[in-house]
Design a protein around this motif. Structure first.
Motif, short mmCIF file in Angstrom:
data_model
loop_
_atom_site.label_atom_id
_atom_site.label_comp_id
_atom_site.label_asym_id
_atom_site.label_seq_id
_atom_site.Cartn_x
_atom_site.Cartn_y
_atom_site.Cartn_z
N LEU A 21 24.43 -31.95 29.47
CA LEU A 21 25.40 -30.98 28.96
C LEU A 21 24.92 -30.42 27.64
CD1 LEU A 21 28.23 -29.68 29.15
CD2 LEU A 21 29.11 -31.67 27.94
N PHE A 22 24.88 -29.10 27.51
CA PHE A 22 24.38 -28.46 26.31
C PHE A 22 25.47 -27.60 25.68
CE2 PHE A 22 20.52 -29.21 28.72
CZ PHE A 22 19.67 -29.68 27.73
N ILE A 23 25.38 -27.44 24.34
CA ILE A 23 26.22 -26.49 23.64
C ILE A 23 25.37 -25.72 22.66
CG2 ILE A 23 28.29 -27.93 23.75
CD1 ILE A 23 27.75 -28.44 20.70
N LYS A 24 25.92 -24.61 22.13
CA LYS A 24 25.21 -23.85 21.11
C LYS A 24 25.29 -24.58 19.78
CE LYS A 24 25.75 -19.32 23.21
NZ LYS A 24 26.15 -17.92 23.02
N ILE A 45 30.80 -32.97 24.24
CA ILE A 45 31.89 -32.52 23.36
C ILE A 45 33.21 -32.72 24.11
CG2 ILE A 45 32.78 -30.64 21.96
CD1 ILE A 45 29.97 -31.58 21.20
N LEU A 46 33.99 -33.70 23.68
CA LEU A 46 35.27 -34.01 24.32
C LEU A 46 36.42 -33.89 23.33
CD1 LEU A 46 34.15 -37.16 26.36
CD2 LEU A 46 34.37 -34.82 27.18
N HIS A 61 24.70 -46.27 26.58
CA HIS A 61 23.59 -46.04 27.52
C HIS A 61 23.00 -44.64 27.39
CE1 HIS A 61 24.35 -49.86 29.36
NE2 HIS A 61 25.55 -49.52 29.80
N LEU A 62 23.70 -43.72 26.72
CA LEU A 62 23.25 -42.32 26.64
C LEU A 62 22.23 -42.17 25.51
CD1 LEU A 62 26.68 -40.52 27.18
CD2 LEU A 62 25.00 -41.23 28.88
N VAL A 63 21.08 -42.75 25.71
CA VAL A 63 20.08 -42.80 24.63
C VAL A 63 19.43 -41.45 24.38
CG1 VAL A 63 19.61 -45.23 25.01
CG2 VAL A 63 18.28 -43.52 26.27
N LYS A 64 19.60 -40.49 25.26
CA LYS A 64 19.01 -39.17 25.06
C LYS A 64 19.99 -38.19 24.42
CE LYS A 64 15.16 -40.29 27.14
NZ LYS A 64 13.89 -40.41 26.39
N LEU A 65 21.23 -38.61 24.22
CA LEU A 65 22.27 -37.71 23.70
C LEU A 65 22.06 -37.46 22.21
CD1 LEU A 65 24.86 -36.37 24.94
CD2 LEU A 65 26.16 -38.16 23.79
N HIS A 66 22.22 -36.20 21.79
CA HIS A 66 22.07 -35.83 20.39
C HIS A 66 23.43 -35.70 19.69
CE1 HIS A 66 17.78 -33.94 20.65
NE2 HIS A 66 17.88 -35.07 21.31
N SER A 88 18.90 -41.47 19.93
CA SER A 88 18.60 -40.07 19.61
C SER A 88 19.77 -39.36 18.94
CB SER A 88 18.22 -39.31 20.89
OG SER A 88 17.08 -39.86 21.49
N LEU A 89 20.85 -40.09 18.69
CA LEU A 89 22.08 -39.45 18.22
C LEU A 89 21.91 -38.85 16.83
CD1 LEU A 89 24.89 -39.11 19.50
CD2 LEU A 89 25.67 -41.02 18.10
N GLU A 90 22.31 -37.57 16.69
CA GLU A 90 22.26 -36.88 15.41
C GLU A 90 23.65 -36.63 14.84
OE1 GLU A 90 20.07 -33.28 15.88
OE2 GLU A 90 18.34 -34.26 16.77
N VAL A 91 24.66 -36.48 15.70
CA VAL A 91 26.03 -36.21 15.26
C VAL A 91 26.98 -37.15 16.01
CG1 VAL A 91 27.91 -34.52 15.17
CG2 VAL A 91 25.54 -33.78 14.78
N LEU A 92 27.82 -37.87 15.26
CA LEU A 92 28.86 -38.73 15.83
C LEU A 92 30.17 -38.41 15.12
CD1 LEU A 92 29.83 -40.99 17.65
CD2 LEU A 92 29.08 -42.65 15.95
N ASN A 93 31.09 -37.80 15.84
CA ASN A 93 32.37 -37.37 15.26
C ASN A 93 33.50 -38.09 15.97
OD1 ASN A 93 34.53 -36.11 14.09
ND2 ASN A 93 33.75 -34.04 14.34
#
Length: 525
Positions: A21-24, A45-46, A61-66, A88-93
């Motif tokens: 899943l991608f976003i801008k 994005i939920l 398990h989502l090790v590729k998620l940014h 690989s996580l860059e943003v955690l909100n």
């Protein structure tokens, strides 16, 4: 979603079935145009969905998620320790939920985490220290009444200190007297400092009437703020900047940096410039602003983007650069519909030469020497003649001539970060060389460093190229638009240089001076 899990856990599927899943990256109304799905970061994005229940530990398990955004829901329970496995996580909100418990200290292992927000929950205890947590502000933890915002001591220690102070009144009296005396001394010193600062400031203004507009001296609505220009140009005000961008209208956006948008502008004297407007967390943009100004004011070279001026207006930070007519190398290689066909081999080789010269200047000639730390194709800008200019020095670090490295948090862009940075918080010249080698592979192959849309085994350009070399199939890695028998010798030599740059052993990588000499020699053939 399967492509966001570790490679071992995914099954063999077609590349289109593996799309995450991608976003801008930007959140403006129109947004920026991207022509390839791989331009977007893998994100989940939920937010704003009224979701309930605990935060699932299986997110780990989502090790590729940014990007993982679960804000503005009704999640309850603790923050799972397993989130620390999302490497690989860059943003955690996680803001604006009903989460409780403590913040897991294991989250400090997320080396790429640049944004973390758990504000307005019911969290308690100490905030973890170390790793990326040293870069987050108190606003990221606000709205948690039981959460200790004192980074240097635990809440329990603070509480016991207060209780002991009430029990020992005599000691409390002595402490109060001591504090009163200390406050008096500090007040006297402060008054002396203010007087001296005004004297120095007034003398500086006599010699520099174009002083930068500070946040205390100028509000965002003011029209009289001056823009500091490094060259002896006529006076330029913030009003001129606003007019030239139609109040930073989205129609003037030409790019998106790590901390803000970039706008094209034509100044009153007819010069075309690019204006980077920094936005986001105040402490982060202030560091970005200071790094750009300090670095580019020291570094002047034909293959570096010229910083023409800057301005502080309220909380806004503006950086004014020479305008690069042909945008970024990333755009020409990956975003255009022709997939880089207009970039012939001669242009690509000249771009590699220019970028290498700019890097060699930073590493060896600039005083003090500079580590760029974010070399990538989107930070190589092209002028009207397709000459390369290194840009975006927000992560750069100045180091003394006798030093070879600088200790720092792991930074950079995924796909360009050398493997050794994941094991030691030390940035080196050889780290920049690795990133430059990735750019050379992009020029040769036309591929991105990591492309999740490709079949398994060819998603990572370094592994793919090395595998093709082992199978004696080097000629198959070159982009069809540049490969022919006439160019084959030069292509093979540049490929060898690129492979030297991306070798896993830093000491085996060449210096930037070697790169300049080798590429110039190839161009002369």
């Amino acid at each position: 979603m399967r492509s966001l899990v570790s490679i071992n856990g995914s099954s063999e599927q077609s590349s289109t079935e593996n799309l995450p899943l991608f976003i801008k990256k930007n959140s403006t109304g129109k947004g920026l145009q991207y022509n390839q799905v791989s331009s977007f970061p893998p994100s989940l994005i939920l937010s704003n969905n009224l979701l309930v229940g605990p935060v699932l530990s299986s997110f780990g398990h989502l090790v590729k998620l940014h990007v993982l955004d679960l804000s503005w829901n009704n999640f309850t329970g603790p923050i799972p320790d397993e989130l620390s496995n999302m490497s690989s996580l860059e943003v955690l909100n996680l803001a604006h939920n009903d989460l409780n418990g403590t913040i897991p200290s294991s989250l400090t292992k997320l080396n790429f985490l640049s944004k973390f927000d758990v504000s307005y929950n019911n969290l308690a205890g100490d905030i973890p220290t170390g790793g990326q947590f040293s870069t987050f502000t108190n606003e990221d933890f606000a709205g948690n009444s039981a959460l200790c915002l004192l980074r240097n001591s635990s809440c329990s220690k603070e509480t016991s200190f207060v209780e002991n102070a009430y029990r020992k009144k005599s000691k409390g009296t002595l402490v109060a007297l001591g504090l009163g005396t200390a406050v008096g001394v500090v007040f006297v010193l402060f008054c002396a400092y203010v007087i001296m600062s005004r004297i120095v400031h007034s003398r500086m203004q006599e010699h520099n009437p174009k002083a930068v507009a500070n946040a205390e001296d100028c509000s965002e609505s003011s029209k009289s703020c001056l823009v500091l220009l490094f060259q002896n140009n006529k006076e330029l005000s913030i009003e001129d900047i606003l007019k030239s961008t139609n109040n930073f209208d989205q129609a003037y956006i030409v790019g998106c940096g790590g901390f803000g948008l970039v706008y094209k502008s034509t100044l009153p004297d007819g010069r075309r410039v690019a204006i980077k407007r920094l936005s986001g967390d105040y402490s982060q943009i202030e560091r970005e602003f200071q790094a750009e100004v300090e670095t580019l004011s020291r570094a002047q070279h034909e293959n570096l983007v010229l910083l023409q001026g800057y301005c502080k207006v309220g909380n806004d930070r503006l950086l004014i650069y020479s305008f690069m007519e042909n945008g970024s190398l990333d755009y020409w290689l990956h975003e255009r519909a022709d997939s880089g066909a207009l970039l012939d081999w001669r242009k690509r080789l000249r771009i590699a030469q220019g970028a290498a010269k700019g890097l060699a200047y930073l590493h060896m000639s600039c005083d003090p020497h500079i580590l760029h730390r974010d070399i990538k194709s989107s930070n190589i800008l092209l002028d009207e003649n397709f000459e390369a200019h290194l840009a975006d020095f927000g992560l750069a670090r100045l180091i003394c001539a006798y030093e070879t490295h600088v200790t720092t948090d792991v930074v950079g862009t995924l796909g360009y970060i050398p493997p050794e940075y994941g094991q030691s918080p030390v940035a080196t010249y050889k780290g920049d060389i690795y990133s430059f080698g990735i750019v050379l592979l992009e020029l040769l192959t036309g591929r991105r460093p990591v492309d999740m849309c490709r079949p398994k085994g060819s998603r990572d350009v370094v592994s793919w190229v090395l595998q093709m070399k082992d199978e004696d199939r080097e000629t198959e890695v070159f982009h069809p638009s540049i490969y022919d028998k006439e160019n084959e010798s030069q292509l093979m030599r540049v490929l060898e240089i690129a492979c030297l740059c991306v070798t896993s052993a830093p000491k085996s990588r060449p210096t930037s001076q070697h790169l300049v000499a080798w590429l110039d020699d190839i161009a002369e053939d």
